[in-house]
Write an enzyme that holds these catalytic residues in place. Structure first.
Site, PDB file in Angstrom:
ATOM      1  N   ASP A   1      14.704  -0.764   0.076  1.00 52.36           N
ATOM      2  CA  ASP A   1      15.476  -1.038   1.280  1.00 52.36           C
ATOM      3  C   ASP A   1      16.492  -2.140   0.950  1.00 52.36           C
ATOM      4  O   ASP A   1      17.541  -1.856   0.380  1.00 52.36           O
ATOM      5  CB  ASP A   1      14.471  -1.436   2.369  1.00 52.36           C
TER       6      ASP A   1
ATOM      7  N   LYS B   1       0.810  -1.195   0.000  1.00 54.26           N
ATOM      8  CA  LYS B   1       0.000   0.000   0.000  1.00 54.26           C
ATOM      9  C   LYS B   1       0.855   1.262   0.000  1.00 54.26           C
ATOM     10  O   LYS B   1       0.374   2.357  -0.204  1.00 54.26           O
ATOM     11  CB  LYS B   1      -0.873   0.024   1.286  1.00 54.26           C
ATOM     12  N   GLY B   2       2.144   1.072   0.291  1.00 56.96           N
ATOM     13  CA  GLY B   2       3.029   2.211   0.548  1.00 56.96           C
ATOM     14  C   GLY B   2       3.128   3.242  -0.562  1.00 56.96           C
ATOM     15  O   GLY B   2       3.384   4.416  -0.312  1.00 56.96           O
TER      16      GLY B   2
ATOM     17  N   ARG C   1       0.538   6.252   7.705  1.00 54.07           N
ATOM     18  CA  ARG C   1       0.606   6.350   6.237  1.00 54.07           C
ATOM     19  C   ARG C   1       0.070   7.696   5.755  1.00 54.07           C
ATOM     20  O   ARG C   1       0.435   8.168   4.686  1.00 54.07           O
ATOM     21  CB  ARG C   1      -0.226   5.241   5.582  1.00 54.07           C
TER      22      ARG C   1
ATOM     23  N   GLU D   1       7.402   2.725  -6.331  1.00 56.72           N
ATOM     24  CA  GLU D   1       7.651   2.172  -4.988  1.00 56.72           C
ATOM     25  C   GLU D   1       7.713   3.292  -3.961  1.00 56.72           C
ATOM     26  O   GLU D   1       8.046   4.433  -4.285  1.00 56.72           O
ATOM     27  CB  GLU D   1       8.984   1.403  -4.980  1.00 56.72           C
TER      28      GLU D   1
END
Ligand code: IMP
Ligand code: MG
Length: 175
Positions: A101, A41-42, A164, A97
Site C-alpha cells: 500500500d 497475518k495477511g 481473512r 506480502e
C-alpha cells in the site's frame, strides 16, 4: 455501521494467477531451495497456496510487524513484533506480502533483510495498490494483481480482523 463485501477478484482468477507465479518462480529458481518469509497475518493464505504449487524445495519462516500511525494513516514507523526463527544468511529469500500500500512496511523490511546477508532477496505480493505509494523506492519483483485504490478483504486480508478466510478478494462497502 454494517458492511457488505462485493466480489472483486474471483477465487478462480486468484488461483490461476498464483499458479502462473508459482511456475515462474519454480523455473527461475530451478536447482535451488527457496526460503519463503511470510509477513503475518495477511500473507498466510497466499503463501500456502503459492508454496503448494512450487515444484522446487521450499523452506518457510514468518515475521510479524506493526506499523504505527493515527487511525488509518500510517506514519511509516514499523516495528518487528515477531522476528524470524532462523537466520536467512546465504538463503534465496522470497518475502511474501498480502498487499503493498504505502510501501512503509516494505521500505523498513528491505533494510532489515539486507543487513542479514541472504544469497538473494525478492519480494512477491498478492496485491499492489501503486496509487497509494509514499515510498517510491520500494520495488516489488512479482505481483499477482495491481489494483485501484479500494479497501479489499479476503485471501488473508482483513477488515477489523474479519474476512481473512474468504476464498476470493472482495471490496468492503459500507451501508
Ligand atoms: P503499507 O506499509 O502501507 O504498504 O501497508 C501494507 C499493509 O497494510 C498490508 O500488509 C495490510 O496489512 C494493510 N493493508 C493495506 N491496504 C489494505 C487493504 O485494502 N485491505 C486490508 N489491509 C490492507
Ligand atoms: Mg500485511
Amino acid at each position: 455501521m454494517s458492511e457488505k463485501i462485493r466480489v472483486y477478484i474471483t477465487q478462480e482468477e486468484v488461483e490461476n494467477r498464483i499458479q502462473q507465479m508459482a511456475d515462474r518462480i519454480s523455473s527461475e529458481f530451478a536447482g535451488k531451495t527457496v526460503h519463503l518469509v511470510g509477513i503475518l497475518k495477511g500473507s498466510v493464505m497466499f503463501m500456502s497456496e503459492l508454496a503448494k504449487r512450487l515444484t522446487i524445495p521450499v523452506t518457510m519462516d514468518f515475521m510479524s510487524c506493526s506499523s504505527y500511525g493515527s487511525g488509518t494513516v500510517s506514519k511509516g514507523i514499523v516495528k518487528i513484533t515477531k522476528d524470524l526463527d532462523e537466520p536467512i544468511e546465504g538463503k534465496d529469500v522470497i518475502l511474501i506480502e498480502d498487499i503493498v500500500d504505502s510501501g512503509n512496511t516494505l521500505a523498513y523490511l528491505i533494510q532489515v533483510f539486507k543487513t542479514r546477508k541472504p544469497a538473494s532477496f525478492m519480494i512477491c505480493t498478492l496485491l499492489d495498490k501503486p496509487s497509494r505509494r509514499v515510498r517510491p523506492e520500494v520495488k516489488v519483483d512479482h505481483t499477482c494483481f495491481t489494483i485501484e485504490d479500494h479497501f479489499v478483504v479476503g485471501y488473508g486480508l482483513d477488515y477489523d480482523q474479519k474476512y481473512r478466510n474468504l476464498p476470493y478478494i472482495g471490496i468492503v462497502e459500507f451501508e
